[in-house]
Structure formats: structure tokens, C-alpha cells
Write an enzyme that holds these catalytic residues in place. Sequence first.
Site, PDB file in Angstrom:
ATOM      1  N   GLU A  14      -1.827  -3.151  -9.343  1.00 13.73           N
ATOM      2  CA  GLU A  14      -3.151  -3.261  -8.814  1.00 13.73           C
ATOM      3  C   GLU A  14      -3.486  -4.908  -8.699  1.00 13.73           C
ATOM      4  O   GLU A  14      -3.907  -5.646  -7.974  1.00 13.73           O
ATOM      5  CB  GLU A  14      -4.468  -2.750  -9.288  1.00 13.73           C
ATOM      6  CG  GLU A  14      -4.315  -1.208  -9.187  1.00 13.73           C
ATOM      7  CD  GLU A  14      -4.545  -0.623  -7.625  1.00 13.73           C
ATOM      8  OE1 GLU A  14      -5.120  -1.539  -6.957  1.00 13.73           O
ATOM      9  OE2 GLU A  14      -3.970   0.384  -7.381  1.00 13.73           O
ATOM     10  N   HIS A  67      -9.807  -0.683  -8.496  1.00  8.93           N
ATOM     11  CA  HIS A  67      -8.734   0.142  -8.986  1.00  8.93           C
ATOM     12  C   HIS A  67      -8.219  -0.041 -10.366  1.00  8.93           C
ATOM     13  O   HIS A  67      -8.176   0.737 -11.202  1.00  8.93           O
ATOM     14  CB  HIS A  67      -7.626   0.286  -8.101  1.00  8.93           C
ATOM     15  CG  HIS A  67      -7.862   0.757  -6.689  1.00  8.93           C
ATOM     16  ND1 HIS A  67      -7.062   1.180  -5.499  1.00  8.93           N
ATOM     17  CD2 HIS A  67      -9.008   1.627  -6.178  1.00  8.93           C
ATOM     18  CE1 HIS A  67      -7.595   1.597  -4.553  1.00  8.93           C
ATOM     19  NE2 HIS A  67      -8.765   2.047  -5.059  1.00  8.93           N
ATOM     20  N   GLU A  74       0.794  -1.220   0.104  1.00  6.40           N
ATOM     21  CA  GLU A  74      -0.057   0.063   0.041  1.00  6.40           C
ATOM     22  C   GLU A  74       1.008   1.451  -0.150  1.00  6.40           C
ATOM     23  O   GLU A  74       0.612   2.210  -0.435  1.00  6.40           O
ATOM     24  CB  GLU A  74      -0.985  -0.082   1.155  1.00  6.40           C
ATOM     25  CG  GLU A  74      -1.771  -1.093   1.260  1.00  6.40           C
ATOM     26  CD  GLU A  74      -2.948  -1.288   0.247  1.00  6.40           C
ATOM     27  OE1 GLU A  74      -3.091  -0.267  -0.745  1.00  6.40           O
ATOM     28  OE2 GLU A  74      -3.530  -2.256  -0.135  1.00  6.40           O
TER      29      GLU A  74
HETATM   30 FE   LIG Z   1      -5.180  -0.191  -4.801  1.00  6.49          FE
END
Ligand SMILES: [Fe+2]
Lengths: 189, 89
Positions: A135, A168, A35
Site C-alpha cells: 500500500e 488501506h 492495482e
Molecule cells: Fe490499496
Amino acid sequence: MWYYEKKLQYPVKVSECNPRLAKYLIEQYGGADGELSAALRYLNQRYTIPDKVVGLLNDIGTEEFAHLEMIATMIYKLTKDATPEQLVEAGLGPHFVNHDHALYYQNAAGSPWTATYIQAKGDPIADLYEDIAAEEKARATYQWIIDISDDPWINDSLKFLREREIVHSQRFHEAVEILKEERDRKKVF
Amino acid sequence: MTQQKQMPDSYYQLLEQIQAVDFVLVELTLYLDTHPDDLDAIKQFNQAAYESRQLKNTFEKQFGPLMQFGQSFSNYPWDWKEAPWPWQV
Ligand SMILES: [Fe+2]
């Protein structure tokens, strides 16, 4: 600027102290596809991406910080009551002698976070494909952590994060299409 | 080291309602970033933004400010810095 809000994006509960699971989760804290990498990658790319998709990079980058906080909360809650012996048993002995119970931006194998994890090519299509790949890699990592975790509360939160990676990725695909359309329109007129 | 705080049930219930509405807002924001002409989605967005404000007003009256730097009003004494922080509940 940013405003902090005193809440997690999605609840994080843990069943019991489990430093071994925390050790694996660190991959999503300071790992290549974690992240921190995600947030810094998108927020850095937004300065040079075309205006049409700046908002998307800005907003996904911001959401990634909320995910970083969820992962940190998982690691914190899974390790805060662990004794040094339990940490050693879980393979976190090297972490303990350097950091005690503190969190650190590193991957599951203990390598510190590095800017080499993220790219900024300045070419919008190249950057967006990098983001899509990031992602998908994060989604895969979440799946593999879920596969070896038997904490139902943690798995619930991890499934939320896994689904966010899918969304995403979808939005980044749409961003590619938006830019391609714009490029083609410029060629016509 | 900080202790885990046991908050009343109403704290968790209200917080979860806020998290649910704010999730709708995050999701709609990203969607609208790539679908800016979807009027229905914008209506849903504004409705959820309104609900979020209402819920946060109720929450903050009972449990203190959610946001800093003037985005929430303060009680007396200054209670922004008070625990619990999100990772402590
Ligand atoms: Fe993401």
C-alpha cells in the site's frame, strides 16, 4: 461470487488525449505495486489468514478491482483517439505494434505482469506486513505520477486513489494489532 | 471502436450521488471490519445502505440496470448489455 456494478467507484475524466501520461499510468495497471497485484495479493491471502481479518482482505481486495477499472478507464480515455504517430512519439510504439490500442497488463517499462510481484507466506504477520508495504509503495507511485502529470482531471482521480492506499495501509496496521492481541490472549489463558 | 457517449446531465448528477453514498459504504465497511463494535458506525452504515438503494432505484428507472445476475430488474427488451459502460461516459 462477485457482482459487477455498471459504475466507476469515483469519476474519471480526462482533459485531452495524452498517450505519454497513459504510458506512466500503466505502472498502476500491470506493475509490481499496481492495482492488479493488489487485488490478487489480498484475495489470494484470505484463504489462509485467521478468520478475524479475512473480511478485511476480502473487502480491500474487492475494492482494488474497482481501482483497476479506474486506471484502465484513464488509460483507455487518454489513448483511444491517439494516432499511431502520437503513440510512437509517447514511447508507446512497441506497445502499438503488439497490442494496437488494447490495454495490456504490463508496467510502465513494458514488462508483463508476473505472479512474482505478489507474496503469500502463510504467516499472517508476514503477509500483512507485505500488504502494508504494498500500500505504501502504491501510494508513493501515485504521488510520483501526480508530480509529472499536468492533467487536472486525472490528478483529481489519482489523489482519490492515493488516499485509498493510505486508508488501506491504516486498516492493515489495525489487522496486525488485532492478530497480535489475539495471540497474546491465547498465551495468557 | 466504441464511441464516447454523451449522457444527459441528470445521468452524471445521479451517478455522482450514488458514487458519494457508495463511497461512504466502502469506507465504513473497511472500518467496521476492524472496529466491529462501533454502534454509531453501524447506524451510519445502515442509513447509507438505505440511501444507496433509494438512489439506485431512481437511477435504474431512467438509465437501466446497474447490476447483473438478478441484482437489478430488467426492462424490455433486455437492456443490461446496452452501452454506455463506465469507461465510455
Ligand atoms: Fe490499496
